[in-house]
Motif scaffolding. Structure first.
Motif, PDB file in Angstrom:
ATOM      1  N   VAL A  37     -10.220 -60.551  -7.748  1.00 18.57           N
ATOM      2  CA  VAL A  37     -11.343 -59.731  -8.189  1.00 18.57           C
ATOM      3  C   VAL A  37     -11.544 -58.574  -7.206  1.00 18.57           C
ATOM      4  O   VAL A  37     -11.309 -58.718  -6.007  1.00 18.57           O
ATOM      5  N   GLN A  38     -11.937 -57.442  -7.765  1.00 15.86           N
ATOM      6  CA  GLN A  38     -12.232 -56.279  -6.930  1.00 15.86           C
ATOM      7  C   GLN A  38     -13.591 -55.736  -7.329  1.00 15.86           C
ATOM      8  O   GLN A  38     -13.749 -55.127  -8.405  1.00 15.86           O
ATOM      9  N   TYR A  39     -14.593 -56.002  -6.476  1.00 14.45           N
ATOM     10  CA  TYR A  39     -15.923 -55.459  -6.698  1.00 14.45           C
ATOM     11  C   TYR A  39     -15.952 -54.005  -6.237  1.00 14.45           C
ATOM     12  O   TYR A  39     -15.101 -53.574  -5.456  1.00 14.45           O
ATOM     13  N   SER A  40     -16.952 -53.286  -6.720  1.00 11.05           N
ATOM     14  CA  SER A  40     -17.060 -51.861  -6.400  1.00 11.05           C
ATOM     15  C   SER A  40     -17.088 -51.648  -4.893  1.00 11.05           C
ATOM     16  O   SER A  40     -17.849 -52.307  -4.175  1.00 11.05           O
ATOM     17  N   ARG A  41     -16.208 -50.785  -4.407  1.00 11.25           N
ATOM     18  CA  ARG A  41     -16.148 -50.409  -2.987  1.00 11.25           C
ATOM     19  C   ARG A  41     -15.789 -51.574  -2.071  1.00 11.25           C
ATOM     20  O   ARG A  41     -16.109 -51.564  -0.889  1.00 11.25           O
ATOM     21  N   GLN A  42     -15.137 -52.582  -2.631  1.00 11.20           N
ATOM     22  CA  GLN A  42     -14.646 -53.687  -1.809  1.00 11.20           C
ATOM     23  C   GLN A  42     -13.150 -53.862  -2.048  1.00 11.20           C
ATOM     24  O   GLN A  42     -12.601 -53.363  -3.016  1.00 11.20           O
ATOM     25  N   ARG A  43     -12.521 -54.582  -1.150  1.00 13.81           N
ATOM     26  CA  ARG A  43     -11.094 -54.786  -1.312  1.00 13.81           C
ATOM     27  C   ARG A  43     -10.806 -55.902  -2.299  1.00 13.81           C
ATOM     28  O   ARG A  43     -11.643 -56.752  -2.574  1.00 13.81           O
ATOM     29  N   LEU A  44      -9.614 -55.868  -2.815  1.00 15.28           N
ATOM     30  CA  LEU A  44      -9.152 -56.899  -3.736  1.00 15.28           C
ATOM     31  C   LEU A  44      -9.128 -58.251  -3.019  1.00 15.28           C
ATOM     32  O   LEU A  44      -8.635 -58.355  -1.898  1.00 15.28           O
ATOM     33  N   GLN A  45      -9.673 -59.267  -3.647  1.00 14.14           N
ATOM     34  CA  GLN A  45      -9.749 -60.572  -2.981  1.00 14.14           C
ATOM     35  C   GLN A  45      -9.493 -61.690  -3.974  1.00 14.14           C
ATOM     36  O   GLN A  45      -9.726 -61.563  -5.168  1.00 14.14           O
ATOM     37  N   LEU A  46      -9.037 -62.813  -3.436  1.00 11.17           N
ATOM     38  CA  LEU A  46      -8.756 -63.979  -4.262  1.00 11.17           C
ATOM     39  C   LEU A  46     -10.055 -64.568  -4.801  1.00 11.17           C
ATOM     40  O   LEU A  46     -11.004 -64.776  -4.051  1.00 11.17           O
ATOM     41  N   LEU A  47     -10.076 -64.855  -6.087  1.00 13.51           N
ATOM     42  CA  LEU A  47     -11.225 -65.524  -6.684  1.00 13.51           C
ATOM     43  C   LEU A  47     -10.945 -67.019  -6.801  1.00 13.51           C
ATOM     44  O   LEU A  47     -11.700 -67.838  -6.283  1.00 13.51           O
TER      45      LEU A  47
END
Lengths: 107, 114
Positions: A37-47
């Motif tokens: 998942v990639q939230y606004s202005r955050q890095r791509l991360q494992l969900l």
């Protein structure tokens, strides 16, 4: 060849509605699947990953080998769930991603 | 704890100019390293991966190259940029968790070729 398909580019729902982000895969071996998942202005991360069979932030995903699917589900969407979601398949040392689905949860 | 740094965050380069994007990982040793490109409507495309110093695997033929001069350093380069090289580039490293490997991503670099 390995492939991950996310048919929806955009999924728009209201707060409190159920959510299902679709993911289908093509792989000849035993698949190892993930949702990132990639939230606004955050890095791509494992969900979450299918091996763990866990629920993260209310999301679950079940691997269905018969349908070659790994859909991401949440019974009641929240506004903070709005983000870009990627389904991914591990193929040896590589992680193959789908094209992503943008989830928009409106109040 | 492990961290990954990627720079520059944004870059505007003219066509035909060289490129160098750098990525370093701290707090781990001998990681697998990756370069991905995120283009509109195409998701995340794996460009290169490396399992060790000097070991580079290329996934797609292109105008780019990668190098790993040190264990925790991964560099993406081009001698002459093309307009089609514009995009969002992500560096990533692979660690191990209790239930298998997890890939961690950097913050990304926006490249605009003009």
């Amino acid at each position: 060849a390995q492939r991950v398909t996310q048919p929806e580019k955009l999924l728009s729902v209201f707060k409190g509605a159920p959510v299902e982000l679709k993911c289908n895969y093509s792989y000849s071996g035993s698949p190892e699947l993930f949702w990132y998942v990639q939230y606004s202005r955050q890095r791509l991360q494992l969900l979450l990953r299918h091996i763990s069979r866990e629920s993260i932030k209310g999301f679950t995903a079940d691997l269905n080998k018969g349908e070659t699917s790994f859909h991401l589900k949440k019974p009641f969407a929240q506004e903070e769930d709005s983000a870009m979601y990627y389904c991914a398949l591990r193929s040896f040392q590589k992680l193959v991603f789908g094209t992503g689905t943008r989830l928009l949860v409106s109040p | 704890s492990q961290t990954i740094h990627q720079w520059p965050a944004t870059l505007v380069q003219p066509v035909g100019s060289p490129l160098s994007l750098e990525c370093t990982v701290e707090g781990t040793s001998n990681p697998n390293l990756y370069w991905y490109r995120q283009a509109a409507g195409r998701g995340l495309q794996l460009l290169f991966y490396s399992v060790g110093i000097g070991q580079i695997s290329s996934e797609v033929p292109q105008n780019l190259s990668a190098s790993r001069p040190q264990d925790r350093q991964f560099i993406l380069s081009s001698k002459k940029l093309l307009l089609s090289d514009s995009g969002f580039y992500l560096c990533a490293w692979e660690g191990k968790t209790g239930t298998g490997n997890t890939i961690y991503f950097g913050e990304g670099s926006w490249l605009t070729v003009v």
